[in-house]
Scaffold this motif. Structure first.
Motif, PDB file in Angstrom:
ATOM      1  N   PRO A 124     -58.033  19.419 108.825  1.00  0.00           N
ATOM      2  CA  PRO A 124     -57.000  19.578 109.857  1.00  0.00           C
ATOM      3  C   PRO A 124     -55.610  19.733 109.236  1.00  0.00           C
ATOM      4  O   PRO A 124     -55.345  19.221 108.159  1.00  0.00           O
ATOM      5  N   THR A 125     -54.781  20.463 109.938  1.00  0.00           N
ATOM      6  CA  THR A 125     -53.400  20.644 109.499  1.00  0.00           C
ATOM      7  C   THR A 125     -52.550  19.499 110.038  1.00  0.00           C
ATOM      8  O   THR A 125     -52.991  18.728 110.889  1.00  0.00           O
ATOM      9  N   GLU A 126     -51.344  19.392 109.574  1.00  0.00           N
ATOM     10  CA  GLU A 126     -50.437  18.353 110.061  1.00  0.00           C
ATOM     11  C   GLU A 126     -50.076  18.569 111.527  1.00  0.00           C
ATOM     12  O   GLU A 126     -49.824  17.630 112.254  1.00  0.00           O
ATOM     13  N   GLU A 127     -50.059  19.835 111.958  1.00  0.00           N
ATOM     14  CA  GLU A 127     -49.668  20.162 113.331  1.00  0.00           C
ATOM     15  C   GLU A 127     -50.803  19.946 114.324  1.00  0.00           C
ATOM     16  O   GLU A 127     -50.575  19.754 115.505  1.00  0.00           O
ATOM     17  N   PHE A 128     -52.062  20.019 113.869  1.00  0.00           N
ATOM     18  CA  PHE A 128     -53.249  19.790 114.688  1.00  0.00           C
ATOM     19  C   PHE A 128     -53.166  20.564 116.005  1.00  0.00           C
ATOM     20  O   PHE A 128     -53.139  20.002 117.086  1.00  0.00           O
ATOM     21  N   LYS A 129     -53.147  21.891 115.908  1.00  0.00           N
ATOM     22  CA  LYS A 129     -53.012  22.764 117.073  1.00  0.00           C
ATOM     23  C   LYS A 129     -54.371  23.273 117.554  1.00  0.00           C
ATOM     24  O   LYS A 129     -55.327  23.368 116.794  1.00  0.00           O
ATOM     25  N   ALA A 130     -54.409  23.634 118.829  1.00  0.00           N
ATOM     26  CA  ALA A 130     -55.630  24.177 119.422  1.00  0.00           C
ATOM     27  C   ALA A 130     -55.820  25.632 119.008  1.00  0.00           C
ATOM     28  O   ALA A 130     -54.865  26.402 118.943  1.00  0.00           O
ATOM     29  N   ILE A 131     -57.071  25.984 118.733  1.00  0.00           N
ATOM     30  CA  ILE A 131     -57.456  27.362 118.449  1.00  0.00           C
ATOM     31  C   ILE A 131     -58.514  27.735 119.481  1.00  0.00           C
ATOM     32  O   ILE A 131     -59.534  27.056 119.598  1.00  0.00           O
ATOM     33  N   HIS A 132     -58.245  28.782 120.238  1.00  0.00           N
ATOM     34  CA  HIS A 132     -59.179  29.228 121.268  1.00  0.00           C
ATOM     35  C   HIS A 132     -60.089  30.299 120.679  1.00  0.00           C
ATOM     36  O   HIS A 132     -59.619  31.338 120.222  1.00  0.00           O
ATOM     37  N   VAL A 133     -61.383  30.031 120.689  1.00  0.00           N
ATOM     38  CA  VAL A 133     -62.370  30.992 120.201  1.00  0.00           C
ATOM     39  C   VAL A 133     -63.070  31.555 121.426  1.00  0.00           C
ATOM     40  O   VAL A 133     -63.694  30.827 122.194  1.00  0.00           O
ATOM     41  N   ILE A 134     -62.929  32.864 121.619  1.00  0.00           N
ATOM     42  CA  ILE A 134     -63.530  33.535 122.774  1.00  0.00           C
ATOM     43  C   ILE A 134     -64.447  34.625 122.251  1.00  0.00           C
ATOM     44  O   ILE A 134     -64.057  35.427 121.405  1.00  0.00           O
ATOM     45  N   CYS A 135     -65.659  34.634 122.759  1.00  0.00           N
ATOM     46  CA  CYS A 135     -66.658  35.596 122.305  1.00  0.00           C
ATOM     47  C   CYS A 135     -67.248  36.333 123.500  1.00  0.00           C
ATOM     48  O   CYS A 135     -67.651  35.717 124.485  1.00  0.00           O
ATOM     49  N   LEU A 136     -67.273  37.650 123.400  1.00  0.00           N
ATOM     50  CA  LEU A 136     -68.002  38.483 124.352  1.00  0.00           C
ATOM     51  C   LEU A 136     -69.258  38.944 123.626  1.00  0.00           C
ATOM     52  O   LEU A 136     -69.188  39.713 122.671  1.00  0.00           O
ATOM     53  N   ASP A 137     -70.389  38.450 124.039  1.00  0.00           N
ATOM     54  CA  ASP A 137     -71.653  38.785 123.402  1.00  0.00           C
ATOM     55  C   ASP A 137     -72.012  40.226 123.741  1.00  0.00           C
ATOM     56  O   ASP A 137     -72.518  40.510 124.824  1.00  0.00           O
ATOM     57  N   THR A 138     -71.733  41.149 122.823  1.00  0.00           N
ATOM     58  CA  THR A 138     -71.858  42.581 123.073  1.00  0.00           C
ATOM     59  C   THR A 138     -73.024  43.174 122.300  1.00  0.00           C
ATOM     60  O   THR A 138     -73.222  42.853 121.133  1.00  0.00           O
ATOM     61  N   LYS A 139     -73.776  44.054 122.952  1.00  0.00           N
ATOM     62  CA  LYS A 139     -74.847  44.774 122.261  1.00  0.00           C
ATOM     63  C   LYS A 139     -74.219  45.698 121.228  1.00  0.00           C
ATOM     64  O   LYS A 139     -73.140  46.247 121.431  1.00  0.00           O
ATOM     65  N   ASP A 140     -74.912  45.889 120.126  1.00  0.00           N
ATOM     66  CA  ASP A 140     -74.385  46.662 119.009  1.00  0.00           C
ATOM     67  C   ASP A 140     -74.693  48.156 119.178  1.00  0.00           C
ATOM     68  O   ASP A 140     -75.596  48.697 118.553  1.00  0.00           O
ATOM     69  N   ASN A 141     -73.919  48.789 120.080  1.00  0.00           N
ATOM     70  CA  ASN A 141     -73.997  50.246 120.218  1.00  0.00           C
ATOM     71  C   ASN A 141     -72.636  50.742 120.712  1.00  0.00           C
ATOM     72  O   ASN A 141     -71.860  49.973 121.289  1.00  0.00           O
ATOM     73  N   PRO A 142     -72.299  52.001 120.468  1.00  0.00           N
ATOM     74  CA  PRO A 142     -70.968  52.513 120.804  1.00  0.00           C
ATOM     75  C   PRO A 142     -70.603  52.393 122.283  1.00  0.00           C
ATOM     76  O   PRO A 142     -69.464  52.075 122.621  1.00  0.00           O
ATOM     77  N   HIS A 143     -71.547  52.640 123.165  1.00  0.00           N
ATOM     78  CA  HIS A 143     -71.265  52.582 124.606  1.00  0.00           C
ATOM     79  C   HIS A 143     -70.869  51.168 125.025  1.00  0.00           C
ATOM     80  O   HIS A 143     -69.843  50.976 125.690  1.00  0.00           O
ATOM     81  N   GLU A 144     -71.666  50.173 124.659  1.00  0.00           N
ATOM     82  CA  GLU A 144     -71.369  48.784 125.018  1.00  0.00           C
ATOM     83  C   GLU A 144     -70.087  48.300 124.351  1.00  0.00           C
ATOM     84  O   GLU A 144     -69.311  47.566 124.949  1.00  0.00           O
ATOM     85  N   ALA A 145     -69.874  48.709 123.117  1.00  0.00           N
ATOM     86  CA  ALA A 145     -68.651  48.311 122.413  1.00  0.00           C
ATOM     87  C   ALA A 145     -67.411  48.830 123.130  1.00  0.00           C
ATOM     88  O   ALA A 145     -66.413  48.116 123.261  1.00  0.00           O
ATOM     89  N   GLN A 146     -67.463  50.057 123.621  1.00  0.00           N
ATOM     90  CA  GLN A 146     -66.324  50.625 124.344  1.00  0.00           C
ATOM     91  C   GLN A 146     -66.088  49.877 125.657  1.00  0.00           C
ATOM     92  O   GLN A 146     -64.955  49.534 125.989  1.00  0.00           O
ATOM     93  N   LEU A 147     -67.163  49.600 126.398  1.00  0.00           N
ATOM     94  CA  LEU A 147     -67.028  48.870 127.665  1.00  0.00           C
ATOM     95  C   LEU A 147     -66.470  47.469 127.439  1.00  0.00           C
ATOM     96  O   LEU A 147     -65.541  47.038 128.125  1.00  0.00           O
ATOM     97  N   GLN A 148     -67.034  46.765 126.488  1.00  0.00           N
ATOM     98  CA  GLN A 148     -66.595  45.388 126.251  1.00  0.00           C
ATOM     99  C   GLN A 148     -65.221  45.333 125.599  1.00  0.00           C
ATOM    100  O   GLN A 148     -64.502  44.354 125.758  1.00  0.00           O
ATOM    101  N   GLY A 149     -64.837  46.385 124.889  1.00  0.00           N
ATOM    102  CA  GLY A 149     -63.478  46.445 124.341  1.00  0.00           C
ATOM    103  C   GLY A 149     -62.450  46.458 125.464  1.00  0.00           C
ATOM    104  O   GLY A 149     -61.419  45.784 125.395  1.00  0.00           O
TER     105      GLY A 149
END
Length: 83
Positions: free
Chosen positions: A12-37
């Motif tokens: 931990p750092t001295e500042e102890f700040k929150a980090i928001h991790v957000i994940c969009l579980d996207t299928k690995d193909n160009p069409h889905e990547a564009q939509l989820q982008g």
């Protein structure tokens, strides 16, 4: 999962700040990547407009999932880590 594991192993750092991790579980193909982008960009715009990201993000992400993600089975995963 790898991002969360990495963050949890760090000292931990001295500042102890929150980090928001957000994940969009996207299928690995160009069409889905564009939509989820586009979806990711919309969510980023909403998060950027908050006055207090740490307190507003969990509800905002949940509401976004319910309202915006009805057209897909993709889930928005959100976790807060502290460093």
């Amino acid at each position: 999962d790898a991002v969360i594991d990495d963050l949890q192993c760090r000292e931990p750092t001295e500042e102890f700040k929150a980090i928001h991790v957000i994940c969009l579980d996207t299928k690995d193909n160009p069409h889905e990547a564009q939509l989820q982008g586009t979806v990711a960009l919309e969510l980023c715009w909403l998060l950027e407009q908050t006055e207090d990201l740490d307190s507003e993000a969990p509800e905002l992400v949940e509401d976004f999932q319910e309202q915006q993600m009805t057209h897909t089975q993709i889930k928005v995963l959100h976790q807060i880590c502290y460093l």
